[in-house]
Design an enzyme around this catalytic site. Sequence first.
Site, PDB file in Angstrom:
ATOM      1  N   GLY A  13       0.847  -1.322   0.095  1.00  0.00           N
ATOM      2  CA  GLY A  13      -0.348   0.071  -0.091  1.00  0.00           C
ATOM      3  C   GLY A  13       0.916   1.213  -0.336  1.00  0.00           C
ATOM      4  O   GLY A  13       0.115   1.897   0.551  1.00  0.00           O
ATOM      5  N   THR A 131      -6.670   0.611  12.469  1.00  0.00           N
ATOM      6  CA  THR A 131      -7.036   1.681  13.050  1.00  0.00           C
ATOM      7  C   THR A 131      -7.481   1.928  14.583  1.00  0.00           C
ATOM      8  O   THR A 131      -8.236   1.010  15.246  1.00  0.00           O
ATOM      9  CB  THR A 131      -8.422   2.093  11.784  1.00  0.00           C
ATOM     10  OG1 THR A 131      -9.250   3.456  12.605  1.00  0.00           O
ATOM     11  CG2 THR A 131      -8.923   0.686  12.345  1.00  0.00           C
ATOM     12  N   ASP A 132      -8.110   3.014  14.813  1.00  0.00           N
ATOM     13  CA  ASP A 132      -8.873   3.076  16.241  1.00  0.00           C
ATOM     14  C   ASP A 132     -10.332   2.751  15.718  1.00  0.00           C
ATOM     15  O   ASP A 132     -11.107   2.829  16.829  1.00  0.00           O
ATOM     16  CB  ASP A 132      -8.450   5.223  16.384  1.00  0.00           C
ATOM     17  CG  ASP A 132      -9.116   5.616  15.721  1.00  0.00           C
ATOM     18  OD1 ASP A 132     -10.298   5.724  14.793  1.00  0.00           O
ATOM     19  OD2 ASP A 132      -9.018   6.662  16.217  1.00  0.00           O
ATOM     20  N   GLU A 133     -10.943   2.772  14.919  1.00  0.00           N
ATOM     21  CA  GLU A 133     -12.097   2.429  14.226  1.00  0.00           C
ATOM     22  C   GLU A 133     -12.654   1.372  15.387  1.00  0.00           C
ATOM     23  O   GLU A 133     -13.816   0.792  15.097  1.00  0.00           O
ATOM     24  CB  GLU A 133     -12.661   2.933  13.050  1.00  0.00           C
ATOM     25  CG  GLU A 133     -11.911   3.349  11.994  1.00  0.00           C
ATOM     26  CD  GLU A 133     -13.062   4.938  11.806  1.00  0.00           C
ATOM     27  OE1 GLU A 133     -14.413   3.521  10.862  1.00  0.00           O
ATOM     28  OE2 GLU A 133     -12.980   5.418  10.852  1.00  0.00           O
ATOM     29  N   TYR A 157     -16.333  -1.278   6.775  1.00  0.00           N
ATOM     30  CA  TYR A 157     -14.405  -1.506   6.954  1.00  0.00           C
ATOM     31  C   TYR A 157     -13.758  -1.155   8.431  1.00  0.00           C
ATOM     32  O   TYR A 157     -13.082  -2.337   7.882  1.00  0.00           O
ATOM     33  CB  TYR A 157     -14.417   0.188   5.821  1.00  0.00           C
ATOM     34  CG  TYR A 157     -12.624   1.048   7.298  1.00  0.00           C
ATOM     35  CD1 TYR A 157     -11.357   0.603   6.527  1.00  0.00           C
ATOM     36  CD2 TYR A 157     -12.628   1.226   8.091  1.00  0.00           C
ATOM     37  CE1 TYR A 157     -11.057   1.202   6.624  1.00  0.00           C
ATOM     38  CE2 TYR A 157     -11.115   2.137   8.095  1.00  0.00           C
ATOM     39  CZ  TYR A 157     -10.477   1.331   7.985  1.00  0.00           C
ATOM     40  OH  TYR A 157      -8.758   1.556   8.484  1.00  0.00           O
ATOM     41  N   LYS A 161     -11.062  -4.582   9.408  1.00  0.00           N
ATOM     42  CA  LYS A 161      -9.980  -4.328   9.906  1.00  0.00           C
ATOM     43  C   LYS A 161      -9.915  -5.125  10.836  1.00  0.00           C
ATOM     44  O   LYS A 161      -8.992  -5.453  11.838  1.00  0.00           O
ATOM     45  CB  LYS A 161      -9.924  -2.692  10.262  1.00  0.00           C
ATOM     46  CG  LYS A 161      -9.466  -1.647   8.900  1.00  0.00           C
ATOM     47  CD  LYS A 161      -8.658  -2.253   8.201  1.00  0.00           C
ATOM     48  CE  LYS A 161      -7.501  -1.018   8.736  1.00  0.00           C
ATOM     49  NZ  LYS A 161      -6.642  -1.986   7.577  1.00  0.00           N
TER      50      LYS A 161
END
Length: 384
Positions: A13, A131-133, A157, A161
């Site tokens: 990426g 990610t913090d998500e 999404y 993750k």
Amino acid sequence: MSTLDGSNILLTGGAGFIGSHVVTLIVQQFPNCKVYTMDKIDYCSSSLNLESIQGYPNHHFIKGDITSADFVNYILVEHKIDTIMHFAAQSHVDNSFGDSFEFTRTNVFGTHVLLEAARLNKIKRFIHVSTDEVYGEVPAGRPHCNEETILAPTNPYAATKAAAESLVMAYFKSFKLPVIITRSNNIYGSHQYPEKIIPKFISSLLAGKKCYIHGNGENSRHYLYASDVAAAMVLILQKGVPGEIYNIGSENEVSNLQLARYLLLQLQMEGVSPPEPYAHMDPKLVPISALGDLTKKGLRLKGEESYILFVQDRPFNDKRYAIDSSKIHALGWQPKVSFEDGIKHTIAWYRQHWNTWWAEDVVATSLVPHPDKVILRRGSAPSL
Ligand SMILES: NC(=O)c1ccc[n+]([C@@H]2O[C@H](COP(=O)([O-])OP(=O)(O)OC[C@H]3O[C@@H](n4cnc5c(N)ncnc54)[C@H](O)[C@@H]3O)[C@@H](O)[C@H]2O)c1
Ligand SMILES: O=c1ccn([C@@H]2O[C@H](COP(=O)(O)OP(=O)(O)O[C@H]3O[C@H](CO)[C@@H](O)[C@H](O)[C@H]3O)[C@@H](O)[C@H]2O)c(=O)[nH]1
């Protein structure tokens, strides 16, 4: 001498936003470390993102898809890869409400392919960028999430993750693969495709379009500048402990409306001026905190309605995230760039590049209230 001397890194990426900042830092800072960037060059990436390291003997670009197991295996063997830094992903939440099979394919299956190849080739470090998500929303007043907090993703999404993280930790437990996971806040800076709020609002204003605010604009995010997250990644590469997870966060919490207002003032949009008591100030010097207070008091900038439009919210929009970064602070990292300076640099970069860095039609599809391209593949069967 550095701990990375002689190392062969595969960085996935790297033609995207964050990956390009990290690969550039490593290639320039560690000449005795070779980096192989693998990227399929999706709509959001640009080969220009890697322009500043073109010609460096310790960097090689490989166009390829991480979901292709044979290809990934070949690259690991051919280049004697000992470290993987995994940034490649479908990264845009809005798109995941429409085309989530593609998110599962790259974010979950693609990660699985890399893990299996890493296991077969006895990789020494596997840094998985999350990610913090994955923690889900953290309403105001609730404690910040630390690395032990149970994951509760709310959008497709974030769910992919979190699923990928489960695979990563399973490879650590089952096969002792030396993995490390990072979970960061929202990142901003140069090279970011203008679909995420900061580059999208800046590009929209430069293009004479409006900022489309999802819902009422009260949702907030914590923002971290690209060079700060790149420094954190390099530190983790050198000092991170296998099996550990590191939150990477900032203190810059900004609501979506507060952000739009701040950008209107920074870009000095015509007819926009701050209300009392800031009316006589240089608009660029109005502190971001004052704009948060405006929102709370129900005040607005004079003239803002020409530039701000409220549109339908996401199907689910996490109110805010809040992470505790004390673990990476203890490792020796702190963010260095203030939000004000980061935004100043970001605006300067987009003024120069917003309409030339990516193809014109590709940018045009991003400056819309919600991404309409997401319905193109809705309902199509996953092809794994
Ligand atoms: N942007 C943020 O605020 C943020 C915050 C926390 C974590 N992250 C995570 O950081 C990573 C990088 O995010 P970003 O913002 O730089 O994303 P980005 O969308 O700018 O870049 C992703 C890159 O991955 C590539 N890619 C996608 N699918 C691929 C595939 N199948 N094979 C090979 N390459 C593929 C794309 O071409 C693109 O260059 C992601 O894993 C994301 O989940 C991002
Ligand atoms: O035109 C727009 C675009 C976004 N938003 C809002 O702005 C906020 C931020 O959205 P966006 O910039 O898309 O970022 P996030 O959805 O917070 O996700 C980013 O930040 C995550 C870390 O928190 C990363 O994992 C993701 O890859 C990255 O896209 C959200 O409330 C959106 O609803 C708008 O109001 N209008």
